[in-house]
Design a protein around this motif. Structure first.
Motif, PDB file in Angstrom:
ATOM      1  N   ASN A  38      -0.769  -3.312  -3.084  1.00 14.90           N
ATOM      2  CA  ASN A  38      -0.861  -1.852  -3.155  1.00 14.90           C
ATOM      3  C   ASN A  38       0.525  -1.250  -2.952  1.00 14.90           C
ATOM      4  O   ASN A  38       1.412  -1.876  -2.388  1.00 14.90           O
ATOM      5  N   TYR A  87       6.451   1.824  -0.020  1.00 19.12           N
ATOM      6  CA  TYR A  87       6.135   0.518   0.560  1.00 19.12           C
ATOM      7  C   TYR A  87       5.144  -0.225  -0.326  1.00 19.12           C
ATOM      8  O   TYR A  87       4.144   0.345  -0.773  1.00 19.12           O
ATOM      9  N   GLN A 138       2.400  -3.384  -0.178  1.00 19.83           N
ATOM     10  CA  GLN A 138       1.529  -3.949   0.855  1.00 19.83           C
ATOM     11  C   GLN A 138       0.624  -4.988   0.217  1.00 19.83           C
ATOM     12  O   GLN A 138      -0.068  -4.688  -0.763  1.00 19.83           O
ATOM     13  N   PHE A 162       2.926  -5.172   5.101  1.00 20.63           N
ATOM     14  CA  PHE A 162       3.716  -4.199   4.355  1.00 20.63           C
ATOM     15  C   PHE A 162       5.099  -4.771   4.059  1.00 20.63           C
ATOM     16  O   PHE A 162       5.660  -5.523   4.868  1.00 20.63           O
TER      17      PHE A 162
END
Lengths: 118, 108
Positions: free
Chosen positions: B34, B87, B89, B99
């Motif tokens: 993600n 970020y 993840q 992360f």
């Protein structure tokens, strides 16, 4: 609207305890796993813990295993993080987040700040 | 443990620029990745899930691609509100997630 609100942060001495809470509203809380994620000052995001939608399973980052306990009360739409034996390196903003699709986090609270200092 | 690296760690760009951020996993994670955006003083926001799916309500200028160990996040035309830290993840070890270190996008 869908919302998460954290509370309970503060300044605490090393070795002491603190309990954070996360209040959920606007969605079916009991249907979702929930996470705690923290962010030390000026640093990146660190996953802390997750609890299953029904509270049946709980998992922790190695850095907090044995010191932190995650729990939830689906009758009150709340989640908690009991933090014991706090260390300076636990100083951070703590966010609660709703799990989506087993590993994503689509709703976040505004965060609550924990400072561990003598 | 699977380690995540992001590059660059920071970049400077102008409005309208195409911005690309890469995320690399130390071992294959399929599409279990993600992407989040975080603005100063704010909570992170989920933008991309499962490597390339746009989260509901996220503008189409954001996109993601990749699988296995190498992933790319792209902003096709940078807007003023996109200056933030991004970020990656991974959740390949769900329920534990990790992360990446983040990429700060600031104004040139």
């Amino acid at each position: 609207q869908v919302q998460l609100v954290e509370s309970g942060g503060g300044v605490v001495q090393p070795g002491r305890s603190l309990r954070l809470s996360c209040a959920a509203s606007g969605f079916t809380f009991r249907s979702h796993g929930m996470h705690w994620v923290r962010q030390a000052p000026g640093k990146g995001l660190e996953w802390v813990a997750v609890i299953w939608y029904d509270g049946s399973n709980k998992y922790y980052a190695d850095s907090v295993q044995g010191r932190f306990t995650i729990s939830r009360d689906n009758s009150k739409n709340t989640m908690s993080l009991q933090m014991n034996n706090l260390r300076a390196e636990d100083t951070a903003i703590y966010y609660c987040a709703r799990d989506v699709r087993a590993g994503g986090m689509d709703v976040w609270g505004q965060g609550t700040t924990v400072t561990v200092s003598s | 443990d699977i380690q995540m690296t992001q590059s660059p760690s920071s970049l400077s760009a102008s409005v309208g620029d195409r911005v690309t951020i890469t995320c690399q996993a130390s071992q294959g994670i399929s599409n279990h990745l993600n992407w989040y955006q975080q603005k100063p003083g704010k909570a992170p926001k989920l933008l991309i899930y499962d490597a390339f799916n746009l989260q509901t309500g996220v503008p189409s200028r954001f996109s993601g691609s990749g699988s296995g160990t190498d992933f790319t996040f792209t902003i096709s035309s940078l807007q003023p509100e996109d200056f933030a830290t991004y970020y990656c993840q991974h959740y390949d070890n769900f329920p534990r997630v990790t992360f990446g270190p983040g990429t700060k996008v600031d104004f040139k």
